[in-house]
Design an enzyme around this catalytic site. Structure first.
Site, PDB file in Angstrom:
ATOM      1  N   ASP A  16       0.901  -1.110  -0.180  1.00  0.00           N
ATOM      2  CA  ASP A  16       0.485  -0.108   0.416  1.00  0.00           C
ATOM      3  C   ASP A  16       1.141   1.107   0.088  1.00  0.00           C
ATOM      4  O   ASP A  16       1.738   1.381   0.333  1.00  0.00           O
ATOM      5  CB  ASP A  16      -0.770  -0.625   1.287  1.00  0.00           C
ATOM      6  CG  ASP A  16      -2.007   0.661   0.939  1.00  0.00           C
ATOM      7  OD1 ASP A  16      -2.373   1.284   0.445  1.00  0.00           O
ATOM      8  OD2 ASP A  16      -2.759   1.054   2.006  1.00  0.00           O
ATOM      9  N   HIS A  20       2.213   3.524  -8.726  1.00  0.00           N
ATOM     10  CA  HIS A  20       2.000   2.022  -9.012  1.00  0.00           C
ATOM     11  C   HIS A  20       3.424   1.387 -10.216  1.00  0.00           C
ATOM     12  O   HIS A  20       3.679   0.330  -9.690  1.00  0.00           O
ATOM     13  CB  HIS A  20       0.798   1.808 -10.574  1.00  0.00           C
ATOM     14  CG  HIS A  20      -0.700   2.514  -8.811  1.00  0.00           C
ATOM     15  ND1 HIS A  20      -0.419   1.392  -8.061  1.00  0.00           N
ATOM     16  CD2 HIS A  20      -1.522   3.351  -9.559  1.00  0.00           C
ATOM     17  CE1 HIS A  20      -2.151   2.524  -7.293  1.00  0.00           C
ATOM     18  NE2 HIS A  20      -2.268   2.989  -8.651  1.00  0.00           N
ATOM     19  N   LEU A  78      10.674 -20.151  -4.887  1.00  0.00           N
ATOM     20  CA  LEU A  78       9.984 -19.631  -4.570  1.00  0.00           C
ATOM     21  C   LEU A  78       8.211 -19.943  -5.392  1.00  0.00           C
ATOM     22  O   LEU A  78       8.383 -19.527  -6.276  1.00  0.00           O
ATOM     23  CB  LEU A  78      10.113 -17.813  -4.972  1.00  0.00           C
ATOM     24  CG  LEU A  78       9.180 -16.748  -3.941  1.00  0.00           C
ATOM     25  CD1 LEU A  78       9.259 -17.020  -2.247  1.00  0.00           C
ATOM     26  CD2 LEU A  78       9.228 -15.144  -5.375  1.00  0.00           C
TER      27      LEU A  78
END
Ligand code: IPE
Ligand code: IPE
Ligand code: MG
Length: 244
Positions: free
Chosen positions: A22, A39, A133
């Site tokens: 955020d 962004h 991962l």
């Protein structure tokens, strides 16, 4: 670089880290830039964080990229976010695949553009056999909706006689969530100073350690991740028991 306390060196990293990324908009605003610039820088922070998690030895990373409530934003911002997702899924997938990352998307496929659904399917099948991962990207994701869908699917299995009511336990329930097969997060981080879950992993975060940092997501670095992991190691995870 900040010194990392010796505890981190000695202790295994959390198995599963989940992040509510955020603060992109505020990062841009502070620089007089359009929100999309935040962004874009946020997407850079995703790249570095994936690298950091791999190097630290974290097995599962779940990133909240777009919530089921984020459709409320202006159409231009939604388009920008979907464009970045398209870009990530098409341009990064070969590199992710080469480095052994298994990519999965959690959230509702329905509502996403058909080409994005196709990119997600391709990325998941291409990387499905990888054992490094596991990167889960939450797109059009809402925890309440995920729980409701699990209830519907369990109810229909019961109605069809495939499942008995007694068999509905926490494991069976978790098997009906988007995260089926993935252990619950040990550590849940939210950047930007907000202290709420915003509908993220409501079931799965039952015993996650929560860490809230003021850093805005585009400024999140490996050093900060290491500091958060240090904080995680300082916690006493009691799971309802007394401390040992
Ligand atoms: C997080 O940054 C990205 C998404 C929610 C998609 P925000 O866009 O929420 O940034 P702020 O909270 O407005 O600063
Ligand atoms: C949560 O951030 C969703 C993502 C990070 C994708 P928001 O910025 O949408 O959350 P609220 O609106 O502040 O709760
Ligand atoms: Mg926000």
């Amino acid at each position: 670089m900040e010194a990392v306390s010796p505890t981190f060196e000695d202790l295994p990293p959390p198995v599963h880290v989940a992040i509510i990324m955020d603060g992109n908009g505020r990062w841009a605003k502070a620089r007089g830039l359009p929100r999309v610039a935040g962004h874009q820088r946020g997407a850079e922070a995703v790249r570095t964080t994936v690298e950091s998690c791999k190097s630290i030895g974290i097995k599962y990373l779940t990133l909240y990229a777009f919530s089921s409530e984020n459709w409320k934003r202006p159409a231009t911002e939604v388009d920008d976010l979907m464009g970045l997702l398209r870009h990530y899924l098409s341009r990064e997938i070969n590199q992710l695949n080469k480095s052994g990352v298994r990519l999965r998307c959690i959230g509702e496929r329905q509502g996403l553009a058909p080409d994005i659904i196709r990119l997600i399917d391709e990325a998941e099948s291409k990387t499905g056999g990888n054992t490094g991962l596991t990167l889960q990207i939450a797109v059009n994701y809402g925890g309440q909706n995920e729980i409701l869908n699990a209830c519907r699917s369990i109810a229909s299995e019961v109605a069809d006689g495939k499942l008995s009511i007694d068999e509905i336990d926490d494991e069976a329930f978790a098997d009906h969530l988007h995260t089926a097969g993935v252990p619950d997060p040990d550590l849940l981080i939210r950047t930007s100073g907000e202290k709420r879950l915003s509908n993220f992993l409501l079931w799965q975060a039952a015993y996650a350690e929560l860490v809230f940092v003021d850093t805005l997501w585009p400024d999140f670095t490996k050093d900060e991740l290491l500091r958060v992991i240090d904080e995680f190691h300082s916690r006493d995870r009691r799971y309802g028991n007394t401390s040992g």
